[in-house]
Design a protein around this motif. Structure first.
Motif, PDB file in Angstrom:
ATOM      1  N   ARG A  55       0.843  -1.209   0.000  1.00 26.71           N
ATOM      2  CA  ARG A  55       0.000   0.000   0.000  1.00 26.71           C
ATOM      3  C   ARG A  55       0.874   1.254   0.000  1.00 26.71           C
ATOM      4  N   LEU A  56       1.959   1.228   0.755  1.00 30.55           N
ATOM      5  CA  LEU A  56       2.857   2.378   0.806  1.00 30.55           C
ATOM      6  C   LEU A  56       3.574   2.588  -0.527  1.00 30.55           C
ATOM      7  N   VAL A  57       3.936   1.516  -1.197  1.00 36.37           N
ATOM      8  CA  VAL A  57       4.575   1.638  -2.518  1.00 36.37           C
ATOM      9  C   VAL A  57       3.609   2.306  -3.493  1.00 36.37           C
ATOM     10  N   LYS A  58       2.338   1.897  -3.450  1.00 35.28           N
ATOM     11  CA  LYS A  58       1.345   2.500  -4.352  1.00 35.28           C
ATOM     12  C   LYS A  58       1.148   3.984  -4.039  1.00 35.28           C
ATOM     13  N   LEU A  59       1.076   4.322  -2.759  1.00 29.69           N
ATOM     14  CA  LEU A  59       0.941   5.733  -2.389  1.00 29.69           C
ATOM     15  C   LEU A  59       2.175   6.526  -2.825  1.00 29.69           C
ATOM     16  N   SER A  60       3.349   5.926  -2.676  1.00 31.35           N
ATOM     17  CA  SER A  60       4.575   6.603  -3.084  1.00 31.35           C
ATOM     18  C   SER A  60       4.577   6.863  -4.591  1.00 31.35           C
ATOM     19  N   VAL A  65       4.087  10.716  -9.058  1.00 35.99           N
ATOM     20  CA  VAL A  65       3.432  11.178 -10.283  1.00 35.99           C
ATOM     21  C   VAL A  65       2.894  12.598 -10.117  1.00 35.99           C
ATOM     22  N   GLU A  66       2.198  12.850  -9.024  1.00 34.03           N
ATOM     23  CA  GLU A  66       1.621  14.186  -8.820  1.00 34.03           C
ATOM     24  C   GLU A  66       2.705  15.243  -8.603  1.00 34.03           C
ATOM     25  N   SER A  67       3.780  14.862  -7.926  1.00 36.95           N
ATOM     26  CA  SER A  67       4.886  15.812  -7.734  1.00 36.95           C
ATOM     27  C   SER A  67       5.541  16.141  -9.060  1.00 36.95           C
ATOM     28  N   LYS A  68       5.738  15.136  -9.911  1.00 35.84           N
ATOM     29  CA  LYS A  68       6.320  15.383 -11.235  1.00 35.84           C
ATOM     30  C   LYS A  68       5.417  16.292 -12.061  1.00 35.84           C
ATOM     31  N   GLN A  99      -2.256  15.333   0.742  1.00 34.81           N
ATOM     32  CA  GLN A  99      -3.307  14.406   1.163  1.00 34.81           C
ATOM     33  C   GLN A  99      -2.831  12.961   1.022  1.00 34.81           C
ATOM     34  N   LYS A 100      -2.072  12.671  -0.019  1.00 32.30           N
ATOM     35  CA  LYS A 100      -1.482  11.339  -0.172  1.00 32.30           C
ATOM     36  C   LYS A 100      -0.456  11.085   0.934  1.00 32.30           C
ATOM     37  N   ILE A 101       0.317  12.116   1.265  1.00 34.81           N
ATOM     38  CA  ILE A 101       1.301  11.976   2.342  1.00 34.81           C
ATOM     39  C   ILE A 101       0.594  11.763   3.673  1.00 34.81           C
ATOM     40  N   LEU A 102      -0.574  12.384   3.858  1.00 35.75           N
ATOM     41  CA  LEU A 102      -1.385  12.128   5.055  1.00 35.75           C
ATOM     42  C   LEU A 102      -1.758  10.656   5.131  1.00 35.75           C
ATOM     43  N   GLN A 103      -2.135  10.059   4.013  1.00 38.50           N
ATOM     44  CA  GLN A 103      -2.462   8.630   4.002  1.00 38.50           C
ATOM     45  C   GLN A 103      -1.257   7.787   4.391  1.00 38.50           C
ATOM     46  N   MET A 113       8.791   4.342  11.020  1.00 40.92           N
ATOM     47  CA  MET A 113       8.857   4.770   9.623  1.00 40.92           C
ATOM     48  C   MET A 113      10.062   4.164   8.902  1.00 40.92           C
ATOM     49  N   HIS A 114      11.126   3.952   9.628  1.00 39.97           N
ATOM     50  CA  HIS A 114      12.349   3.474   8.987  1.00 39.97           C
ATOM     51  C   HIS A 114      12.231   2.034   8.491  1.00 39.97           C
ATOM     52  N   GLN A 115      11.286   1.270   9.032  1.00 36.09           N
ATOM     53  CA  GLN A 115      11.069  -0.084   8.522  1.00 36.09           C
ATOM     54  C   GLN A 115      10.448  -0.059   7.130  1.00 36.09           C
ATOM     55  N   PHE A 116       9.725   1.015   6.822  1.00 37.31           N
ATOM     56  CA  PHE A 116       9.026   1.125   5.539  1.00 37.31           C
ATOM     57  C   PHE A 116       9.587   2.255   4.673  1.00 37.31           C
ATOM     58  N   HIS A 117      10.717   2.807   5.070  1.00 40.33           N
ATOM     59  CA  HIS A 117      11.262   3.968   4.372  1.00 40.33           C
ATOM     60  C   HIS A 117      11.556   3.683   2.905  1.00 40.33           C
ATOM     61  N   ARG A 118      12.017   2.491   2.621  1.00 38.91           N
ATOM     62  CA  ARG A 118      12.352   2.158   1.238  1.00 38.91           C
ATOM     63  C   ARG A 118      11.123   2.218   0.326  1.00 38.91           C
ATOM     64  N   ALA A 119       9.960   1.938   0.880  1.00 36.56           N
ATOM     65  CA  ALA A 119       8.727   1.956   0.091  1.00 36.56           C
ATOM     66  C   ALA A 119       8.299   3.374  -0.277  1.00 36.56           C
ATOM     67  N   ILE A 120       8.672   4.366   0.530  1.00 35.50           N
ATOM     68  CA  ILE A 120       8.155   5.726   0.324  1.00 35.50           C
ATOM     69  C   ILE A 120       9.210   6.747  -0.063  1.00 35.50           C
ATOM     70  N   THR A 121      10.464   6.371  -0.059  1.00 39.56           N
ATOM     71  CA  THR A 121      11.529   7.357  -0.250  1.00 39.56           C
ATOM     72  C   THR A 121      11.476   8.063  -1.602  1.00 39.56           C
ATOM     73  N   THR A 122      11.159   7.357  -2.674  1.00 36.32           N
ATOM     74  CA  THR A 122      11.151   8.015  -3.991  1.00 36.32           C
ATOM     75  C   THR A 122      10.056   9.073  -4.072  1.00 36.32           C
ATOM     76  N   GLY A 123       8.894   8.772  -3.502  1.00 37.99           N
ATOM     77  CA  GLY A 123       7.818   9.753  -3.495  1.00 37.99           C
ATOM     78  C   GLY A 123       8.175  10.981  -2.672  1.00 37.99           C
ATOM     79  N   LEU A 124       8.796  10.758  -1.520  1.00 33.31           N
ATOM     80  CA  LEU A 124       9.171  11.887  -0.659  1.00 33.31           C
ATOM     81  C   LEU A 124      10.239  12.754  -1.317  1.00 33.31           C
ATOM     82  N   GLN A 125      11.193  12.141  -1.995  1.00 36.58           N
ATOM     83  CA  GLN A 125      12.226  12.917  -2.685  1.00 36.58           C
ATOM     84  C   GLN A 125      11.613  13.768  -3.794  1.00 36.58           C
TER      85      GLN A 125
END
Length: 193
Positions: A55-60, A65-68, A99-103, A113-125
């Protein structure tokens, strides 16, 4: 054909007839044994963790996409008259990203968060890149990591909008406040983009 090669069939090994390798008929695994119950518990926990990771990978991906799209929108600024209109539109897009980051923050509310950081790092960057680019266009200065993190504090009182005043962790749990912190690595890689 020599006598060593045999008739082409398989040779029986010595240990094939040993009692240790024969199947024991009638011995089923007891599904209510403590060991089996423990492994079922581990299986459920791992399945839940893998589902959350996906789920976190999909949100990321959605955040990326929206950031780009926001970055591409900001690249369209060519003159001062259209700048305000594009900046307003980019702010609306970034609110959608938040709103996606809120999810993501809600998914990670009880997790490290660090256990799942790899799933969300690209979106956050990518989010950091979009926010820093927009901030630079507005102010001709670099946004700090603290300013970005202040934008990523959400509370139920805001109806999903970000809260601009930071609160303590004890108050966070009582008020229904979620936060997601950008790591220094995500910040630096986002700004470097």
């Amino acid at each position: 054909m020599s006598s060593k090669e045999g008739s082409g069939g398989f040779r029986k090994r010595k240990h094939d007839n040993s009692p240790h390798n024969q199947r024991r008929e009638g011995k089923d695994v007891n599904s209510s044994s403590p060991v089996m119950l423990a492994f079922k518990s581990f299986q459920q926990e791992l399945d839940a963790r893998h589902d959350k990771y996906e789920r976190l990978v999909k949100l990321s991906r959605d955040i990326t996409v929206e950031s780009k799209r926001t970055i591409f929108l900001l690249h369209r600024i060519t003159s001062a008259p259209d700048m305000e209109e594009i900046l307003t539109e980019s702010e609306v897009k970034l609110d959608g990203v938040r709103q996606k980051i809120l999810q993501v923050a809600q998914e990670l509310s009880v997790e490290d968060m660090h256990q799942f950081h790899r799933a969300i790092t690209t979106g956050l960057q990518e989010y950091v890149e979009a926010v820093s680019f927009q901030h630079f266009i507005k102010t001709r200065s670099l946004i700090s990591m603290d300013e970005i993190n202040k934008q990523l504090i959400f509370s139920t009182e805001d109806n999903g909008k970000e809260n601009k005043t930071p609160s303590s962790d004890a108050q966070d749990k009582q008020c229904g406040t979620w936060r997601l912190r950008i790591t220094p690595v995500d910040y630096l890689l986002g700004v470097a983009d």
